[in-house]
Motif scaffolding. Structure first.
Motif, PDB file in Angstrom:
ATOM      1  N   ASN A   8      91.839  11.450  35.634  1.00  0.00           N
ATOM      2  CA  ASN A   8      90.707  12.321  35.990  1.00  0.00           C
ATOM      3  C   ASN A   8      89.464  11.514  36.323  1.00  0.00           C
ATOM      4  O   ASN A   8      88.708  11.864  37.232  1.00  0.00           O
ATOM      5  N   ARG A   9      89.263  10.447  35.599  1.00  0.00           N
ATOM      6  CA  ARG A   9      88.085   9.605  35.847  1.00  0.00           C
ATOM      7  C   ARG A   9      88.194   8.897  37.202  1.00  0.00           C
ATOM      8  O   ARG A   9      87.234   8.847  37.969  1.00  0.00           O
ATOM      9  N   TYR A  31      86.620  10.928  44.428  1.00  0.00           N
ATOM     10  CA  TYR A  31      86.170  12.175  45.044  1.00  0.00           C
ATOM     11  C   TYR A  31      84.673  12.122  45.346  1.00  0.00           C
ATOM     12  O   TYR A  31      84.218  12.541  46.407  1.00  0.00           O
ATOM     13  N   ARG A  32      83.913  11.561  44.407  1.00  0.00           N
ATOM     14  CA  ARG A  32      82.464  11.461  44.617  1.00  0.00           C
ATOM     15  C   ARG A  32      82.128  10.495  45.757  1.00  0.00           C
ATOM     16  O   ARG A  32      81.140  10.636  46.436  1.00  0.00           O
ATOM     17  N   LEU A  46      75.264  17.825  44.134  1.00  0.00           N
ATOM     18  CA  LEU A  46      75.550  16.409  43.888  1.00  0.00           C
ATOM     19  C   LEU A  46      76.299  15.807  45.073  1.00  0.00           C
ATOM     20  O   LEU A  46      76.047  14.674  45.486  1.00  0.00           O
ATOM     21  N   TYR A  93      90.049   9.835  39.702  1.00  0.00           N
ATOM     22  CA  TYR A  93      89.974  10.881  40.730  1.00  0.00           C
ATOM     23  C   TYR A  93      88.515  11.282  40.976  1.00  0.00           C
ATOM     24  O   TYR A  93      88.079  11.439  42.122  1.00  0.00           O
ATOM     25  N   THR A  94      87.748  11.409  39.899  1.00  0.00           N
ATOM     26  CA  THR A  94      86.346  11.814  40.015  1.00  0.00           C
ATOM     27  C   THR A  94      85.547  10.794  40.825  1.00  0.00           C
ATOM     28  O   THR A  94      84.801  11.165  41.732  1.00  0.00           O
ATOM     29  N   GLU A 153      92.939  12.522  46.251  1.00  0.00           N
ATOM     30  CA  GLU A 153      94.269  12.515  45.606  1.00  0.00           C
ATOM     31  C   GLU A 153      95.089  11.319  46.073  1.00  0.00           C
ATOM     32  O   GLU A 153      95.659  10.587  45.260  1.00  0.00           O
ATOM     33  N   ASP A 154      95.128  11.153  47.403  1.00  0.00           N
ATOM     34  CA  ASP A 154      95.925  10.041  47.962  1.00  0.00           C
ATOM     35  C   ASP A 154      95.405   8.692  47.475  1.00  0.00           C
ATOM     36  O   ASP A 154      96.177   7.818  47.080  1.00  0.00           O
ATOM     37  N   THR A 201      77.368   9.812  38.920  1.00  0.00           N
ATOM     38  CA  THR A 201      78.648  10.191  38.299  1.00  0.00           C
ATOM     39  C   THR A 201      79.043   9.181  37.231  1.00  0.00           C
ATOM     40  O   THR A 201      79.387   9.543  36.102  1.00  0.00           O
TER      41      THR A 201
END
Lengths: 179, 154
Positions: free
Chosen positions: A29-30, A36-37, A122, A32-33, A46-47, A134
């Motif tokens: 999750n970290r 993503y940011r 954000l 990914y975050t 995701e990729d 983030t």
């Protein structure tokens, strides 16, 4: 008492499946975050997150322990995100949580709606500001670790966080009290 | 309301649950790829060796002469070795057993020295290398590796 989620780097290097499972659960999750940011697109995030996990799996033996494992992993994630942007795969429009808050007065919003609004605003910040913010709000990251992750000086990171917060405040507007 | 507090709450996004499955599948594929034996030397080495032989015999006669020199040296060495061995076991009191062993050794060494000194040594070396190369290719492409289906590599 040793934290159950603490990663045993030695076992990780030995290729322990259990340890990698733990690692995955703790970091996905970290990672990914962060991505993503940086890239601003869920599908791409995701990729890239998958690529990062694979890179960590392949390169864990090169981790010398100069920095914390988390910082090392975040740095890989950040660099992957940045190189994705540099390859010209820049997303045309940043995704955000679907909302129509613009029409609603902010004082009337519920707590969850405010969170969604902040999240979407954000994503409107420049990439460096939103990534620095983030990382800053990850509980275990210091300025020094953020600087290591983003490959910048600590002073620059502090500036980004400060300016990012100011810009975000300007974008979000006055938040209601006691929500 | 404090912006920092809100940011703390939203700092970590939830990665899609499908990622877990995808990660495990990718990881298994990666592990399988890592444990798969390295096969290319079985093809490359015999082909390269055959190539060298063909190059020497067809295009570079000077090297062929050198090889013939090596071959005749080998012949001389084996002949000398043969005489020394046969002399050392020339003991009559052990009877037929020693005599039989001596004959077998003599036959083996004679054949080896004749083979080395003959021109067919190089030809047979080429044939042997090519045969290994072809067998390796057949083995690589047609045998079942790690439970995969036949012809799966093609």
């Amino acid at each position: 008492m040793k934290n159950k989620m603490e990663i045993d780097i030695r076992k990780l290097k030995e290729g322990s499946e259990y340890e990698f499972e733990k690692f995955y659960n703790l970091y996905i999750n970290r990672i990914y975050t962060i991505i993503y940011r940086v890239v601003g697109n869920m599908a791409d995030a995701e990729d890239i997150a998958m690529d990062v996990m694979m890179k960590v799996y392949d390169k864990i033996n090169t981790f010398r322990g100069d920095a914390k494992l988390s910082s090392w992993v975040y740095r890989i994630a950040y660099n992957h995100g940045i190189s994705f942007l540099r390859k010209g795969k820049k997303t045309t429009a940043l995704e955000s949580v679907s909302h129509s808050y613009e029409d609603k007065h902010i004082q009337c919003l519920e707590k969850r709606e405010i969170s969604d609004l902040v999240r979407s605003k954000l994503m409107e910040l420049p990439e460096k500001y939103r990534t620095a913010l983030t990382l800053y709000h990850f509980n275990d990251l210091s300025y020094e670790e953020i600087a290591y992750t983003m490959g910048m000086k600590m002073g620059t990171v502090k500036t980004y966080i400060h300016r990012g917060r100011e810009k975000l405040k300007a974008l979000v507007g006055e938040l209601p009290e006691g929500v | 309301m404090d912006l920092d507090k809100i940011l703390d709450e939203i700092a970590i996004e939830e990665a899609p649950t499908g990622l877990v499955h995808r990660w495990k599948v990718d990881l298994m594929a990666r592990r399988e790829a890592k444990t798969r034996p390295i096969l290319w030397p079985y093809i490359v080495l015999p082909v390269a060796l055959s190539g060298v032989y063909i190059y020497i015999t067809v295009f570079n006669r000077e090297w062929l002469k050198t090889l013939s020199g090596v071959s005749s040296q080998s012949y001389n060495y084996i002949t000398a070795f043969k005489s020394r061995v046969l002399q050392s076991i020339n003991i009559s009191e052990f009877g037929g057993f020693i005599e039989g062993t001596r004959n077998i050794l003599a036959f083996g060494l004679n054949s080896a020295s004749e083979f080395l000194s003959s021109g067919s040594f190089i030809i047979w070396s080429i044939v042997f290398s090519l045969a290994i190369a072809i067998l390796s290719l057949v083995w690589y492409f047609f045998l079942i590796p790690d439970g995969e289906r036949l012809f799966s590599r093609i």
